[in-house]
Scaffold this motif. Structure first.
Motif, PDB file in Angstrom:
ATOM      1  N   GLY A 117       0.816  -1.216   0.000  1.00 13.55           N
ATOM      2  CA  GLY A 117       0.000   0.000   0.000  1.00 13.55           C
ATOM      3  C   GLY A 117       0.845   1.259   0.000  1.00 13.55           C
ATOM      4  O   GLY A 117       0.538   2.231   0.698  1.00 13.55           O
ATOM      5  N   THR A 118       1.903   1.249  -0.788  1.00  9.91           N
ATOM      6  CA  THR A 118       2.817   2.385  -0.814  1.00  9.91           C
ATOM      7  C   THR A 118       3.082   2.843  -2.246  1.00  9.91           C
ATOM      8  O   THR A 118       2.641   2.211  -3.198  1.00  9.91           O
ATOM      9  CB  THR A 118       4.135   2.022  -0.098  1.00  9.91           C
ATOM     10  OG1 THR A 118       4.909   3.194   0.103  1.00  9.91           O
ATOM     11  CG2 THR A 118       4.938   1.006  -0.882  1.00  9.91           C
ATOM     12  N   ALA A 119       3.801   3.927  -2.369  1.00  8.55           N
ATOM     13  CA  ALA A 119       4.109   4.501  -3.677  1.00  8.55           C
ATOM     14  C   ALA A 119       5.249   3.742  -4.355  1.00  8.55           C
ATOM     15  O   ALA A 119       6.037   3.060  -3.698  1.00  8.55           O
ATOM     16  CB  ALA A 119       4.500   5.966  -3.530  1.00  8.55           C
ATOM     17  N   LEU A 120       5.315   3.904  -5.663  1.00  8.75           N
ATOM     18  CA  LEU A 120       6.372   3.294  -6.462  1.00  8.75           C
ATOM     19  C   LEU A 120       6.835   4.324  -7.484  1.00  8.75           C
ATOM     20  O   LEU A 120       6.018   4.947  -8.160  1.00  8.75           O
ATOM     21  CB  LEU A 120       5.833   2.055  -7.196  1.00  8.75           C
ATOM     22  CG  LEU A 120       6.726   1.435  -8.264  1.00  8.75           C
ATOM     23  CD1 LEU A 120       7.985   0.854  -7.636  1.00  8.75           C
ATOM     24  CD2 LEU A 120       5.965   0.372  -9.033  1.00  8.75           C
ATOM     25  N   ILE A 121       8.143   4.493  -7.563  1.00  7.09           N
ATOM     26  CA  ILE A 121       8.714   5.370  -8.583  1.00  7.09           C
ATOM     27  C   ILE A 121       9.727   4.536  -9.348  1.00  7.09           C
ATOM     28  O   ILE A 121      10.650   3.972  -8.765  1.00  7.09           O
ATOM     29  CB  ILE A 121       9.360   6.621  -7.965  1.00  7.09           C
ATOM     30  CG1 ILE A 121       8.304   7.409  -7.187  1.00  7.09           C
ATOM     31  CG2 ILE A 121       9.992   7.484  -9.055  1.00  7.09           C
ATOM     32  CD1 ILE A 121       8.829   8.621  -6.457  1.00  7.09           C
ATOM     33  N   THR A 122       9.521   4.436 -10.664  1.00  2.33           N
ATOM     34  CA  THR A 122      10.367   3.574 -11.496  1.00  2.33           C
ATOM     35  C   THR A 122      11.174   4.392 -12.496  1.00  2.33           C
ATOM     36  O   THR A 122      10.958   5.585 -12.672  1.00  2.33           O
ATOM     37  CB  THR A 122       9.507   2.559 -12.274  1.00  2.33           C
ATOM     38  OG1 THR A 122       8.626   3.274 -13.142  1.00  2.33           O
ATOM     39  CG2 THR A 122       8.698   1.690 -11.331  1.00  2.33           C
TER      40      THR A 122
END
Length: 154
Positions: A117-122
């Protein structure tokens, strides 16, 4: 939920049991972030026969190397790896998890972010910490420009 802390590198090994060059690069980045954020660097190894890799990662600045050693973890399988990582991180929520931009990382990162339930930056070309915040530089518009995004770590 416990407070988020720690910079975790999901380490990968070569067929010879040594950390991959990408893992060593992530350890350098993780060490820099941990230093600037006043946090601890962890390496997470999943596989089988990982003693040599664990020793090498400890020498790369990991405050702690977490080794999950089992034959079933020898090859990446999201049905096995994801529940283990999700359970681990649910009791010890990380501030940051660094994964390589390769087939495993591209498959596991969104699954893990969703489960947590967290953010993802790719697709980051640069990650830096300033004043307790994280900044990510990513290509946009088909690589014709770069965007800097900010994520608050608290």
């Amino acid at each position: 939920m416990a407070e988020r802390s720690g910079i975790y590198v999901l380490a990968e090994t070569t067929e010879g049991g040594k950390p991959t060059p990408l893992t060593l690069e992530l350890m350098g980045l993780g060490g820099d972030l941990a230093s600037k954020l006043g946090d601890k660097l962890y390496a997470v190894l999943m596989g089988h026969g990982l003693e040599e890799a664990a020793r090498e990662l400890a020498g790369c600045g990991a405050g702690e190397v977490l080794v999950l050693d089992h034959e079933a973890l020898s090859r990446y399988n999201p049905d096995i790896h994801l529940p283990i990582l999700d359970k681990f991180f649910s009791t010890s929520p990380p501030r940051v998890v660094l994964l390589g931009h390769n087939s495993m990382g591209q498959d596991l990162a969104p699954r893990l972010a969703f489960a947590m339930g967290t953010a993802l930056i790719t697709d980051c070309l640069e990650v830096r910490a300033e004043a307790g915040e994280l900044f990510f530089v990513r290509p946009v518009y088909g690589g014709n420009a770069l965007a800097t995004q900010r994520a608050v770590t608290d």
